[in-house]
Design an enzyme around this catalytic site. Structure first.
Site, mmCIF file in Angstrom:
data_model
loop_
_atom_site.group_PDB
_atom_site.id
_atom_site.type_symbol
_atom_site.label_atom_id
_atom_site.label_comp_id
_atom_site.label_asym_id
_atom_site.label_seq_id
_atom_site.Cartn_x
_atom_site.Cartn_y
_atom_site.Cartn_z
ATOM 1 N N ARG A 133 1.427 54.942 41.245
ATOM 2 C CA ARG A 133 2.507 54.160 41.859
ATOM 3 C C ARG A 133 3.769 55.021 42.058
ATOM 4 N NH1 ARG A 133 3.442 48.638 39.096
ATOM 5 N NH2 ARG A 133 4.292 48.089 41.133
ATOM 6 N N ILE A 163 10.401 47.580 41.248
ATOM 7 C CA ILE A 163 10.698 48.726 40.384
ATOM 8 C C ILE A 163 10.821 50.004 41.220
ATOM 9 C CG2 ILE A 163 9.549 47.651 38.406
ATOM 10 C CD1 ILE A 163 7.103 49.444 38.975
ATOM 11 N N ASP A 164 10.775 49.859 42.566
ATOM 12 C CA ASP A 164 10.593 51.036 43.426
ATOM 13 C C ASP A 164 11.863 51.805 43.790
ATOM 14 O OD1 ASP A 164 11.826 49.448 45.412
ATOM 15 O OD2 ASP A 164 9.899 48.726 46.158
ATOM 16 N N HIS A 219 12.811 43.895 36.469
ATOM 17 C CA HIS A 219 11.539 44.365 35.916
ATOM 18 C C HIS A 219 11.515 45.865 35.651
ATOM 19 C CE1 HIS A 219 9.421 40.523 37.585
ATOM 20 N NE2 HIS A 219 10.056 40.305 36.452
ATOM 21 N N CYS A 268 10.487 56.011 24.993
ATOM 22 C CA CYS A 268 9.584 56.275 23.878
ATOM 23 C C CYS A 268 9.128 54.956 23.257
ATOM 24 C CB CYS A 268 10.315 57.128 22.837
ATOM 25 S SG CYS A 268 9.322 57.450 21.370
ATOM 26 N N CYS A 283 10.989 55.718 19.237
ATOM 27 C CA CYS A 283 12.426 55.899 18.977
ATOM 28 C C CYS A 283 13.238 55.438 20.192
ATOM 29 C CB CYS A 283 12.722 57.352 18.606
ATOM 30 S SG CYS A 283 12.670 58.514 19.985
ATOM 31 N N THR A 293 8.900 37.349 48.088
ATOM 32 C CA THR A 293 8.407 37.107 46.731
ATOM 33 C C THR A 293 7.494 35.888 46.706
ATOM 34 O OG1 THR A 293 8.989 36.686 44.421
ATOM 35 C CG2 THR A 293 10.514 35.832 46.067
ATOM 36 N N LYS A 323 4.281 34.244 54.738
ATOM 37 C CA LYS A 323 3.470 33.110 54.251
ATOM 38 C C LYS A 323 4.337 32.202 53.400
ATOM 39 C CE LYS A 323 -0.606 35.790 53.198
ATOM 40 N NZ LYS A 323 -0.947 36.449 51.955
HETATM 41 P P1 NAD Z 1 3.648 39.477 44.955
HETATM 42 O O1 NAD Z 1 2.845 40.694 45.217
HETATM 43 O O2 NAD Z 1 3.178 38.466 44.037
HETATM 44 O O3 NAD Z 1 3.917 38.717 46.355
HETATM 45 C C1 NAD Z 1 4.392 39.387 47.446
HETATM 46 C C2 NAD Z 1 5.015 38.395 48.438
HETATM 47 O O4 NAD Z 1 5.478 39.139 49.558
HETATM 48 C C3 NAD Z 1 4.051 37.345 48.992
HETATM 49 O O5 NAD Z 1 4.676 36.082 48.979
HETATM 50 C C4 NAD Z 1 3.787 37.822 50.439
HETATM 51 O O6 NAD Z 1 3.510 36.759 51.327
HETATM 52 C C5 NAD Z 1 5.090 38.498 50.756
HETATM 53 N N1 NAD Z 1 4.998 39.536 51.787
HETATM 54 C C6 NAD Z 1 3.957 40.357 52.106
HETATM 55 N N2 NAD Z 1 4.296 41.169 53.122
HETATM 56 C C7 NAD Z 1 5.583 40.885 53.445
HETATM 57 C C8 NAD Z 1 6.513 41.391 54.417
HETATM 58 N N3 NAD Z 1 6.189 42.380 55.263
HETATM 59 N N4 NAD Z 1 7.747 40.833 54.462
HETATM 60 C C9 NAD Z 1 8.100 39.833 53.631
HETATM 61 N N5 NAD Z 1 7.273 39.320 52.705
HETATM 62 C C10 NAD Z 1 6.035 39.837 52.608
HETATM 63 O O7 NAD Z 1 5.097 39.993 44.592
HETATM 64 P P2 NAD Z 1 6.200 39.385 43.698
HETATM 65 O O8 NAD Z 1 6.343 37.930 43.810
HETATM 66 O O9 NAD Z 1 7.388 40.221 43.908
HETATM 67 O O10 NAD Z 1 5.555 39.673 42.267
HETATM 68 C C11 NAD Z 1 6.316 40.032 41.310
HETATM 69 C C12 NAD Z 1 5.804 41.267 40.584
HETATM 70 O O11 NAD Z 1 5.256 42.295 41.405
HETATM 71 C C13 NAD Z 1 7.010 41.863 39.986
HETATM 72 O O12 NAD Z 1 6.818 42.003 38.629
HETATM 73 C C14 NAD Z 1 7.192 43.227 40.646
HETATM 74 O O13 NAD Z 1 7.709 44.144 39.708
HETATM 75 C C15 NAD Z 1 5.813 43.577 41.032
HETATM 76 N N6 NAD Z 1 5.624 44.554 42.119
HETATM 77 C C16 NAD Z 1 6.613 45.400 42.538
HETATM 78 C C17 NAD Z 1 6.381 46.301 43.577
HETATM 79 C C18 NAD Z 1 7.513 47.216 44.026
HETATM 80 O O14 NAD Z 1 8.339 47.618 43.219
HETATM 81 N N7 NAD Z 1 7.575 47.549 45.327
HETATM 82 C C19 NAD Z 1 5.135 46.352 44.186
HETATM 83 C C20 NAD Z 1 4.127 45.486 43.723
HETATM 84 C C21 NAD Z 1 4.399 44.598 42.694
HETATM 85 ZN ZN ZN Z 2 10.580 59.219 20.404
#
Ligand code: NAD
Ligand code: ZN
Length: 254
Positions: free
Chosen positions: A67, A100-101, A116, A124, A127, A191, A218
């Protein structure tokens, strides 16, 4: 619909954004639950829980290094850039992200709450050592290491992200909830709205009389409480929305 959303934003006093994995999809970072998402290749309980790390730290690190590599190549897209511009315009007061990106920071947003954690931070397991690999300039070197160890106590290092079954950083969560209480408009972008407690944020906004505008291709867990649902991809919709907000501010009459 989009005109109405632009008007709400242009006239807002305390606009916040709440973002999830979907906002980064157009930057080439897979989401978790969509088709082609990360969970199709890895089982969540094998890679993103404290138990997984205890029983197979190598596999967990393989997943997170993969990742890190994907995220390192990714660039902020039109949606991240539009949020950064809304902040510079003085309209957007904060971004609360589940991602987290690091892409909101790279886009230029200053007032950012990461609920997140961050993919480039490690800590660590024993520690208080922690390191930001972008700041220390050790990312490349780190990616080559087999099992990363703490330079202070030689225990294992782990990603500084929130795993399933772990509590969120309480200071970040409390700040986010306070912002949500103050917000008169909240943009919810990409989300699923199914990961709590983060997903409470739009509910708090609504319960305090604020408007919720959602952008997603969606329907999600948030859609039933959204005042405006803008169906579409984050980059496309945010670009249009920003243009309409600017027009609205220029015309003054909107
Ligand atoms: P999820 O993967 O559960 O859902 C993603 C959502 O994004 C869905 O509702 C989907 O329909 C929508 N989506 C897909 N393509 C899209 C676009 N082009 N434009 C707008 N919306 C779009 O993600 P979530 O609800 O954020 O899940 C939370 C967890 O996933 C968190 O803990 C997060 O840290 C983690 N996560 C983070 C990353 C990142 O940092 N980029 C990547 C994957 C998962
Ligand atoms: Zn340590």
């Amino acid at each position: 619909m989009i005109e109405e959303a632009a008007k709400l934003i242009a006239h807002s006093h305390f606009l916040i954004a709440f973002t999830g994995a979907g906002i980064s999809a157009e930057s080439g970072i897979p989401t978790f639950r969509d088709k082609g998402g990360l969970w199709e290749k890895y089982k969540v309980e094998e890679v993103a829980t404290p138990e997984a790390f205890r029983s197979n730290p190598r596999l967990v690190w393989e997943f997170y290094k993969m990742r890190m590599k994907i995220m390192k190549e990714a660039k902020p897209n039109r949606a991240h850039l539009a949020l950064a511009e809304l902040e510079r315009m003085g309209l957007l007061k904060a971004v609360i992200t589940q991602n987290i990106d690091n892409l909101h920071r790279e886009a230029g947003n200053k007032n950012l709450i990461e609920l997140h954690g961050n993919i480039y931070r490690v800590k660590c397991i024993n520690c208080d050592y922690s390191e930001d690999l972008l700041e220390s300039g050790r990312l490349e070197e780190f990616l080559e290491e087999d099992l990363p160890k703490c330079p202070k106590c030689d225990s294992l290092l782990r990603p500084d992200v929130v795993w399933f079954g772990e509590p969120l950083p309480q200071d970040a969560l409390q700040k986010a909830f306070k912002l949500a209480e103050r917000a008169d408009v909240c943009l919810v972008i990409g989300t699923s709205g199914r990961v709590f407690p983060a997903a409470y944020i739009p509910y708090i906004v609504r319960d305090n009389g604020g408007y919720v505008i959602e952008i997603n291709p969606k329907e999600s867990g948030i859609t039933p409480i959204a005042d405006i649902f803008l169906k579409g991809r984050a980059g496309d919709v945010m670009e249009h929305l920003l243009a309409k907000v600017k027009r609205c501010l220029k015309d003054k009459g909107c």
